[in-house]
Scaffold this active site. Structure first.
Site, PDB file in Angstrom:
ATOM      1  N   CYS A  84      71.862 -15.884 -13.341  1.00  0.00           N
ATOM      2  CA  CYS A  84      70.740 -15.571 -12.459  1.00  0.00           C
ATOM      3  C   CYS A  84      69.697 -14.744 -13.201  1.00  0.00           C
ATOM      4  O   CYS A  84      70.018 -13.882 -14.011  1.00  0.00           O
ATOM      5  CB  CYS A  84      71.267 -14.818 -11.247  1.00  0.00           C
ATOM      6  SG  CYS A  84      69.993 -14.181 -10.157  1.00  0.00           S
ATOM      7  N   CYS A  87      68.556 -10.030 -12.006  1.00  0.00           N
ATOM      8  CA  CYS A  87      68.956  -8.718 -12.511  1.00  0.00           C
ATOM      9  C   CYS A  87      68.848  -8.675 -14.038  1.00  0.00           C
ATOM     10  O   CYS A  87      69.189  -9.643 -14.716  1.00  0.00           O
ATOM     11  CB  CYS A  87      70.393  -8.396 -12.094  1.00  0.00           C
ATOM     12  SG  CYS A  87      70.563  -8.007 -10.349  1.00  0.00           S
ATOM     13  N   TYR A 249      44.007  -2.311  -0.547  1.00  0.00           N
ATOM     14  CA  TYR A 249      45.225  -3.133  -0.525  1.00  0.00           C
ATOM     15  C   TYR A 249      46.213  -2.499   0.452  1.00  0.00           C
ATOM     16  O   TYR A 249      47.381  -2.286   0.156  1.00  0.00           O
ATOM     17  CB  TYR A 249      45.848  -3.248  -1.919  1.00  0.00           C
ATOM     18  CG  TYR A 249      44.879  -3.559  -3.031  1.00  0.00           C
ATOM     19  CD1 TYR A 249      44.543  -4.870  -3.355  1.00  0.00           C
ATOM     20  CD2 TYR A 249      44.295  -2.530  -3.782  1.00  0.00           C
ATOM     21  CE1 TYR A 249      43.647  -5.141  -4.385  1.00  0.00           C
ATOM     22  CE2 TYR A 249      43.404  -2.802  -4.813  1.00  0.00           C
ATOM     23  CZ  TYR A 249      43.089  -4.108  -5.105  1.00  0.00           C
ATOM     24  OH  TYR A 249      42.210  -4.374  -6.126  1.00  0.00           O
ATOM     25  N   CYS A 345      53.335  -1.053  -9.144  1.00  0.00           N
ATOM     26  CA  CYS A 345      54.642  -1.688  -9.314  1.00  0.00           C
ATOM     27  C   CYS A 345      54.797  -2.279 -10.708  1.00  0.00           C
ATOM     28  O   CYS A 345      55.864  -2.828 -11.013  1.00  0.00           O
ATOM     29  CB  CYS A 345      54.865  -2.760  -8.253  1.00  0.00           C
ATOM     30  SG  CYS A 345      53.651  -4.084  -8.261  1.00  0.00           S
TER      31      CYS A 345
END
Length: 389
Positions: A84, A87, A249, A345
Protein backbone atom coordinates in the site's frame (compact mmCIF):
# COMPACT_ATOMS: atom_id res chain seq x y z
CA UNK A 1 27.51 -0.33 -13.27
CA UNK A 2 27.75 0.67 -16.91
CA UNK A 3 24.07 0.37 -17.82
CA UNK A 4 22.45 3.78 -17.06
CA UNK A 5 19.04 2.15 -16.62
CA UNK A 6 18.85 0.56 -13.18
CA UNK A 7 15.17 -0.47 -13.26
CA UNK A 8 14.61 -3.74 -11.35
CA UNK A 9 18.25 -3.89 -10.20
CA UNK A 10 18.95 -4.77 -6.57
CA UNK A 11 21.36 -2.28 -4.97
CA UNK A 12 23.24 -2.30 -1.67
CA UNK A 13 22.87 1.20 -0.25
CA UNK A 14 24.00 3.19 2.77
CA UNK A 15 20.98 5.27 3.61
CA UNK A 16 21.38 8.99 4.26
CA UNK A 17 19.00 11.69 5.53
CA UNK A 18 15.23 11.72 5.23
CA UNK A 19 13.72 13.75 2.39
CA UNK A 20 10.30 15.29 1.85
CA UNK A 21 7.96 12.66 0.43
CA UNK A 22 8.36 9.65 2.71
CA UNK A 23 11.75 8.37 1.59
CA UNK A 24 15.43 8.69 2.47
CA UNK A 25 18.35 9.70 0.24
CA UNK A 26 21.13 7.32 -0.76
CA UNK A 27 23.89 7.79 -3.34
CA UNK A 28 25.61 5.23 -5.51
CA UNK A 29 28.03 5.75 -8.42
CA UNK A 30 27.24 9.44 -8.47
CA UNK A 31 23.48 8.92 -8.63
CA UNK A 32 20.75 9.80 -6.12
CA UNK A 33 18.42 7.02 -5.03
CA UNK A 34 15.25 7.84 -3.09
CA UNK A 35 14.61 4.82 -0.86
CA UNK A 36 11.31 3.92 0.80
CA UNK A 37 10.98 1.60 3.81
CA UNK A 38 14.46 2.60 5.04
CA UNK A 39 15.77 4.85 7.81
CA UNK A 40 18.80 7.16 8.04
CA UNK A 41 21.99 5.28 8.94
CA UNK A 42 20.80 1.91 7.71
CA UNK A 43 22.41 -0.32 5.12
CA UNK A 44 19.81 -2.01 2.93
CA UNK A 45 19.25 -4.00 -0.19
CA UNK A 46 16.76 -2.15 -2.36
CA UNK A 47 15.10 -2.91 -5.68
CA UNK A 48 14.85 -0.02 -8.15
CA UNK A 49 11.21 0.67 -9.00
CA UNK A 50 11.65 3.76 -11.17
CA UNK A 51 14.58 5.14 -13.15
CA UNK A 52 14.69 8.64 -14.62
CA UNK A 53 17.00 7.65 -17.50
CA UNK A 54 20.30 8.43 -15.84
CA UNK A 55 18.96 10.97 -13.30
CA UNK A 56 17.65 10.05 -9.89
CA UNK A 57 15.83 6.79 -9.31
CA UNK A 58 13.43 5.38 -6.75
CA UNK A 59 13.81 2.13 -4.85
CA UNK A 60 12.13 0.03 -2.16
CA UNK A 61 14.20 -1.52 0.61
CA UNK A 62 13.60 -5.28 0.57
CA UNK A 63 16.08 -6.35 3.25
CA UNK A 64 17.93 -4.57 6.04
CA UNK A 65 21.62 -5.38 6.49
CA UNK A 66 22.24 -2.86 9.27
CA UNK A 67 19.16 -1.63 11.12
CA UNK A 68 18.52 1.72 12.78
CA UNK A 69 17.73 1.58 16.51
CA UNK A 70 14.50 3.39 15.58
CA UNK A 71 13.28 0.51 13.39
CA UNK A 72 10.22 -1.41 14.62
CA UNK A 73 8.02 -4.11 13.05
CA UNK A 74 5.33 -2.55 10.86
CA UNK A 75 1.87 -3.16 12.34
CA UNK A 76 0.34 -3.65 8.86
CA UNK A 77 1.39 -6.41 6.43
CA UNK A 78 0.78 -4.09 3.46
CA UNK A 79 3.30 -1.48 4.70
CA UNK A 80 6.14 -2.98 2.67
CA UNK A 81 7.78 -2.96 -0.72
CA UNK A 82 5.13 -3.45 -3.39
CA UNK A 83 2.36 -2.83 -0.86
CA UNK A 84 0.00 0.00 0.00
CA UNK A 85 1.16 3.53 -0.75
CA UNK A 86 -0.70 5.16 2.14
CA UNK A 87 1.89 4.73 4.92
CA UNK A 88 5.55 5.76 4.71
CA UNK A 89 6.95 5.25 8.21
CA UNK A 90 5.32 2.22 9.85
CA UNK A 91 8.82 0.75 10.21
CA UNK A 92 9.85 3.64 12.51
CA UNK A 93 8.83 4.20 16.12
CA UNK A 94 6.33 7.07 16.55
CA UNK A 95 8.92 9.36 18.25
CA UNK A 96 11.31 8.65 15.37
CA UNK A 97 8.59 9.47 12.86
CA UNK A 98 8.07 12.86 14.46
CA UNK A 99 11.82 13.47 14.49
CA UNK A 100 12.02 12.64 10.77
CA UNK A 101 9.22 15.09 10.03
CA UNK A 102 10.93 17.80 12.06
CA UNK A 103 14.10 17.21 10.03
CA UNK A 104 12.12 17.58 6.80
CA UNK A 105 10.54 20.84 7.95
CA UNK A 106 13.90 22.31 8.98
CA UNK A 107 15.51 21.24 5.70
CA UNK A 108 12.72 22.73 3.59
CA UNK A 109 12.80 26.01 5.50
CA UNK A 110 16.56 26.25 5.09
CA UNK A 111 16.66 25.28 1.40
CA UNK A 112 13.51 26.98 0.08
CA UNK A 113 12.81 29.69 2.64
CA UNK A 114 16.32 30.76 3.58
CA UNK A 115 15.46 30.40 7.27
CA UNK A 116 17.34 28.42 9.92
CA UNK A 117 14.60 27.14 12.18
CA UNK A 118 14.05 23.93 14.07
CA UNK A 119 10.71 22.91 15.54
CA UNK A 120 9.32 19.94 17.41
CA UNK A 121 6.57 18.02 15.63
CA UNK A 122 4.08 17.61 18.44
CA UNK A 123 2.14 14.44 19.13
CA UNK A 124 -1.65 14.63 19.12
CA UNK A 125 -3.77 12.54 21.53
CA UNK A 126 -5.01 9.15 20.41
CA UNK A 127 -1.91 7.23 19.40
CA UNK A 128 -0.44 6.23 16.05
CA UNK A 129 -3.19 3.80 14.96
CA UNK A 130 -6.96 4.05 14.57
CA UNK A 131 -6.94 7.83 14.18
CA UNK A 132 -7.97 8.28 10.54
CA UNK A 133 -11.69 9.13 10.51
CA UNK A 134 -11.86 9.89 6.76
CA UNK A 135 -10.53 7.69 3.94
CA UNK A 136 -10.96 7.58 0.17
CA UNK A 137 -10.87 4.09 -1.29
CA UNK A 138 -10.29 3.14 -4.91
CA UNK A 139 -12.40 0.49 -6.63
CA UNK A 140 -10.71 -2.15 -8.76
CA UNK A 141 -11.94 -3.81 -11.93
CA UNK A 142 -13.59 -6.51 -9.79
CA UNK A 143 -15.75 -3.96 -7.95
CA UNK A 144 -13.87 -4.39 -4.65
CA UNK A 145 -12.67 -1.33 -2.79
CA UNK A 146 -9.08 -1.05 -1.58
CA UNK A 147 -6.09 1.27 -1.33
CA UNK A 148 -3.66 2.15 -4.11
CA UNK A 149 -0.11 0.94 -4.30
CA UNK A 150 2.63 3.58 -4.06
CA UNK A 151 2.82 5.76 -7.22
CA UNK A 152 0.45 3.38 -9.00
CA UNK A 153 -3.17 2.96 -10.06
CA UNK A 154 -3.09 -0.65 -8.85
CA UNK A 155 -5.74 -1.27 -6.19
CA UNK A 156 -4.53 -3.32 -3.21
CA UNK A 157 -7.34 -5.65 -2.00
CA UNK A 158 -6.93 -4.95 1.72
CA UNK A 159 -8.96 -6.61 4.47
CA UNK A 160 -8.74 -3.56 6.76
CA UNK A 161 -6.53 -0.53 7.51
CA UNK A 162 -4.75 -0.13 10.84
CA UNK A 163 -5.07 3.67 10.63
CA UNK A 164 -8.87 3.51 10.52
CA UNK A 165 -11.04 3.06 13.61
CA UNK A 166 -11.83 -0.60 14.32
CA UNK A 167 -14.87 -1.80 12.40
CA UNK A 168 -15.13 1.15 10.00
CA UNK A 169 -13.81 -0.45 6.81
CA UNK A 170 -14.82 -4.16 6.74
CA UNK A 171 -18.50 -3.48 5.84
CA UNK A 172 -17.36 -1.21 3.00
CA UNK A 173 -14.75 -3.67 1.75
CA UNK A 174 -17.34 -6.46 1.66
CA UNK A 175 -19.61 -4.52 -0.71
CA UNK A 176 -19.51 -4.37 -4.49
CA UNK A 177 -18.92 -0.91 -5.99
CA UNK A 178 -18.84 0.41 -9.58
CA UNK A 179 -15.44 -0.55 -11.04
CA UNK A 180 -13.07 2.38 -11.38
CA UNK A 181 -15.04 4.48 -8.88
CA UNK A 182 -13.86 5.98 -5.58
CA UNK A 183 -15.60 5.59 -2.23
CA UNK A 184 -15.42 8.19 0.55
CA UNK A 185 -15.65 6.59 4.00
CA UNK A 186 -16.08 8.65 7.15
CA UNK A 187 -16.79 8.20 10.84
CA UNK A 188 -18.57 11.25 12.22
CA UNK A 189 -18.60 12.81 15.68
CA UNK A 190 -21.60 10.69 16.72
CA UNK A 191 -19.83 7.45 15.76
CA UNK A 192 -21.97 7.00 12.64
CA UNK A 193 -20.18 5.50 9.62
CA UNK A 194 -20.83 7.02 6.20
CA UNK A 195 -19.80 5.46 2.89
CA UNK A 196 -20.54 6.42 -0.71
CA UNK A 197 -22.33 9.40 -2.26
CA UNK A 198 -25.78 8.49 -0.89
CA UNK A 199 -24.78 8.63 2.78
CA UNK A 200 -26.57 11.15 4.96
CA UNK A 201 -25.20 14.39 6.44
CA UNK A 202 -21.95 13.96 8.36
CA UNK A 203 -21.84 15.53 11.83
CA UNK A 204 -18.60 17.15 12.98
CA UNK A 205 -17.84 19.20 16.08
CA UNK A 206 -15.08 21.69 16.85
CA UNK A 207 -14.66 24.85 18.90
CA UNK A 208 -17.83 24.02 20.83
CA UNK A 209 -19.95 23.99 17.65
CA UNK A 210 -21.53 21.48 15.32
CA UNK A 211 -21.35 21.25 11.53
CA UNK A 212 -23.46 19.04 9.25
CA UNK A 213 -21.57 18.40 6.02
CA UNK A 214 -22.23 16.52 2.79
CA UNK A 215 -20.47 13.13 2.56
CA UNK A 216 -16.93 13.57 1.30
CA UNK A 217 -16.79 17.29 2.18
CA UNK A 218 -13.48 18.44 3.63
CA UNK A 219 -12.86 17.98 7.33
CA UNK A 220 -9.61 17.26 9.13
CA UNK A 221 -8.96 13.51 9.15
CA UNK A 222 -7.47 13.47 12.66
CA UNK A 223 -10.19 13.96 15.30
CA UNK A 224 -7.97 16.17 17.49
CA UNK A 225 -6.62 18.48 14.79
CA UNK A 226 -9.55 20.87 14.31
CA UNK A 227 -9.64 21.92 17.97
CA UNK A 228 -5.84 22.08 18.10
CA UNK A 229 -5.75 24.46 15.14
CA UNK A 230 -8.57 26.53 16.62
CA UNK A 231 -6.60 27.02 19.84
CA UNK A 232 -3.39 28.07 18.06
CA UNK A 233 -5.08 30.32 15.50
CA UNK A 234 -7.24 31.96 18.15
CA UNK A 235 -4.20 32.72 20.32
CA UNK A 236 -1.91 33.90 17.53
CA UNK A 237 -4.54 36.08 15.87
CA UNK A 238 -4.53 38.35 18.95
CA UNK A 239 -7.62 40.01 17.51
CA UNK A 240 -9.12 42.88 19.49
CA UNK A 241 -12.84 43.29 20.09
CA UNK A 242 -14.25 45.06 17.09
CA UNK A 243 -11.35 43.92 14.92
CA UNK A 244 -11.39 42.79 11.31
CA UNK A 245 -10.13 39.46 9.98
CA UNK A 246 -9.93 37.63 6.69
CA UNK A 247 -10.27 33.85 6.70
CA UNK A 248 -8.92 32.69 3.33
CA UNK A 249 -9.69 29.15 2.13
CA UNK A 250 -12.07 29.12 5.08
CA UNK A 251 -13.94 25.88 4.39
CA UNK A 252 -17.07 25.58 6.51
CA UNK A 253 -15.89 28.29 8.88
CA UNK A 254 -14.28 26.36 11.73
CA UNK A 255 -11.47 28.89 12.20
CA UNK A 256 -13.86 31.75 11.41
CA UNK A 257 -15.95 30.76 14.44
CA UNK A 258 -12.92 31.28 16.69
CA UNK A 259 -12.06 34.61 15.07
CA UNK A 260 -15.67 35.74 15.45
CA UNK A 261 -15.60 34.97 19.16
CA UNK A 262 -12.60 37.27 19.50
CA UNK A 263 -13.87 40.25 17.47
CA UNK A 264 -17.41 40.07 18.86
CA UNK A 265 -20.56 41.58 17.33
CA UNK A 266 -18.86 44.87 16.46
CA UNK A 267 -16.11 43.20 14.44
CA UNK A 268 -16.04 41.49 11.05
CA UNK A 269 -14.74 38.15 9.78
CA UNK A 270 -14.72 37.75 5.99
CA UNK A 271 -14.58 34.11 4.89
CA UNK A 272 -13.45 33.26 1.35
CA UNK A 273 -14.20 29.71 0.15
CA UNK A 274 -14.72 28.26 -3.32
CA UNK A 275 -16.66 25.13 -2.26
CA UNK A 276 -20.32 26.19 -2.33
CA UNK A 277 -21.44 23.20 -0.26
CA UNK A 278 -18.93 24.15 2.47
CA UNK A 279 -20.24 27.72 2.41
CA UNK A 280 -23.83 26.51 2.82
CA UNK A 281 -22.84 24.33 5.77
CA UNK A 282 -20.84 27.16 7.31
CA UNK A 283 -23.66 29.65 7.01
CA UNK A 284 -25.96 27.21 8.77
CA UNK A 285 -23.47 26.41 11.55
CA UNK A 286 -22.55 30.06 12.17
CA UNK A 287 -26.00 31.60 11.68
CA UNK A 288 -25.85 33.09 15.17
CA UNK A 289 -22.68 35.06 14.34
CA UNK A 290 -23.72 38.09 12.26
CA UNK A 291 -20.14 39.35 12.21
CA UNK A 292 -19.19 36.46 9.86
CA UNK A 293 -19.59 37.37 6.20
CA UNK A 294 -19.15 34.87 3.38
CA UNK A 295 -17.45 35.52 0.04
CA UNK A 296 -17.98 32.41 -2.14
CA UNK A 297 -15.35 32.03 -4.84
CA UNK A 298 -11.67 31.49 -5.50
CA UNK A 299 -9.32 33.43 -3.24
CA UNK A 300 -7.38 34.86 -6.20
CA UNK A 301 -10.57 36.35 -7.64
CA UNK A 302 -12.10 37.61 -4.38
CA UNK A 303 -8.99 39.30 -2.95
CA UNK A 304 -9.21 42.50 -5.07
CA UNK A 305 -12.68 43.21 -3.64
CA UNK A 306 -11.43 42.54 -0.11
CA UNK A 307 -8.53 44.94 -0.63
CA UNK A 308 -10.98 47.65 -1.64
CA UNK A 309 -13.12 47.02 1.47
CA UNK A 310 -10.47 48.02 4.00
CA UNK A 311 -7.40 46.77 5.88
CA UNK A 312 -7.70 43.63 8.03
CA UNK A 313 -6.05 43.40 11.41
CA UNK A 314 -5.32 39.71 10.81
CA UNK A 315 -5.32 37.35 7.85
CA UNK A 316 -5.76 33.62 8.45
CA UNK A 317 -4.98 31.36 5.51
CA UNK A 318 -5.39 27.59 5.23
CA UNK A 319 -4.57 26.95 1.57
CA UNK A 320 -4.52 23.62 -0.26
CA UNK A 321 -1.30 21.66 -0.62
CA UNK A 322 0.13 24.01 -3.26
CA UNK A 323 0.30 26.84 -0.69
CA UNK A 324 -0.34 30.54 -1.23
CA UNK A 325 1.95 31.37 -4.14
CA UNK A 326 3.25 34.71 -5.32
CA UNK A 327 -0.02 36.37 -6.36
CA UNK A 328 -1.83 35.65 -3.08
CA UNK A 329 1.22 36.60 -1.01
CA UNK A 330 1.42 39.91 -2.88
CA UNK A 331 -2.25 40.62 -2.19
CA UNK A 332 -1.99 39.78 1.51
CA UNK A 333 1.09 41.97 1.93
CA UNK A 334 -0.66 44.80 0.06
CA UNK A 335 -3.45 44.63 2.65
CA UNK A 336 -0.90 45.26 5.41
CA UNK A 337 -2.26 43.07 8.23
CA UNK A 338 -0.64 43.17 11.64
CA UNK A 339 -0.46 39.36 11.56
CA UNK A 340 -0.74 36.48 9.12
CA UNK A 341 -1.56 33.08 10.61
CA UNK A 342 -0.80 30.43 7.99
CA UNK A 343 -1.97 26.81 8.33
CA UNK A 344 0.06 24.54 6.04
CA UNK A 345 -0.19 20.86 5.14
CA UNK A 346 2.90 20.83 2.89
CA UNK A 347 6.31 21.89 4.26
CA UNK A 348 7.77 22.65 0.82
CA UNK A 349 4.94 25.03 -0.09
CA UNK A 350 5.17 26.67 3.34
CA UNK A 351 8.94 27.11 3.03
CA UNK A 352 8.61 28.67 -0.41
CA UNK A 353 5.99 31.10 0.93
CA UNK A 354 8.24 31.90 3.91
CA UNK A 355 10.79 33.15 1.38
CA UNK A 356 8.19 35.13 -0.58
CA UNK A 357 6.86 36.78 2.57
CA UNK A 358 10.35 37.59 3.86
CA UNK A 359 11.16 39.33 0.58
CA UNK A 360 8.07 41.49 1.10
CA UNK A 361 8.78 42.43 4.69
CA UNK A 362 6.95 39.76 6.71
CA UNK A 363 9.11 37.61 8.98
CA UNK A 364 8.42 34.19 10.44
CA UNK A 365 7.67 35.05 14.07
CA UNK A 366 6.53 31.66 15.38
CA UNK A 367 6.02 28.11 14.17
CA UNK A 368 4.41 24.94 15.47
CA UNK A 369 3.92 21.55 13.83
CA UNK A 370 1.62 18.65 14.68
CA UNK A 371 1.77 14.96 13.80
CA UNK A 372 -1.78 14.85 12.48
CA UNK A 373 -0.98 11.98 10.11
CA UNK A 374 0.98 9.30 12.06
CA UNK A 375 2.65 6.56 10.01
CA UNK A 376 2.69 8.80 6.91
CA UNK A 377 5.16 11.53 5.89
CA UNK A 378 2.48 14.21 6.21
CA UNK A 379 2.08 16.66 9.09
CA UNK A 380 0.40 20.00 9.76
CA UNK A 381 2.18 23.27 10.50
CA UNK A 382 0.99 26.65 11.74
CA UNK A 383 3.18 29.68 11.09
CA UNK A 384 2.84 33.23 12.39
CA UNK A 385 4.13 36.13 10.31
CA UNK A 386 4.47 39.76 11.38
CA UNK A 387 5.80 42.82 9.57
CA UNK A 388 9.46 43.67 10.00
CA UNK A 389 9.75 46.47 12.53
Amino acid sequence: MTDPNWLDRVLELDVGPVAHGGHCVARLDGRVVFVRHALPGERVRAVVTEDRHGGFCRADAVSVLRASPDRVPAPCVWARAGGCGGCDFQHASPPAQRSLKADVLAEQLRRLGGVERSVEVEELPGGALGWRRRLRLAVGADGRAGLRAHRSHEVIPIADCSLAPAGLLPPVLDRHWPPGDEVAVELDADGVAHAGPDAGPVVHRAAGREWRLSPGAFWQVHPELADTLCAVVGEWSALPAGGRAWDLYGGAGVLASVLADRVGPTGAVLVVESDRAAVRSGREALADLPCVHWRPGRVERILPALLAAGRPDVVVADPPRKGLGRAVVDAIVSAGPDRLVYVACDPAALARDVGLLAARGYRLADLRAFDAFPMTHHFESVALFTPDS
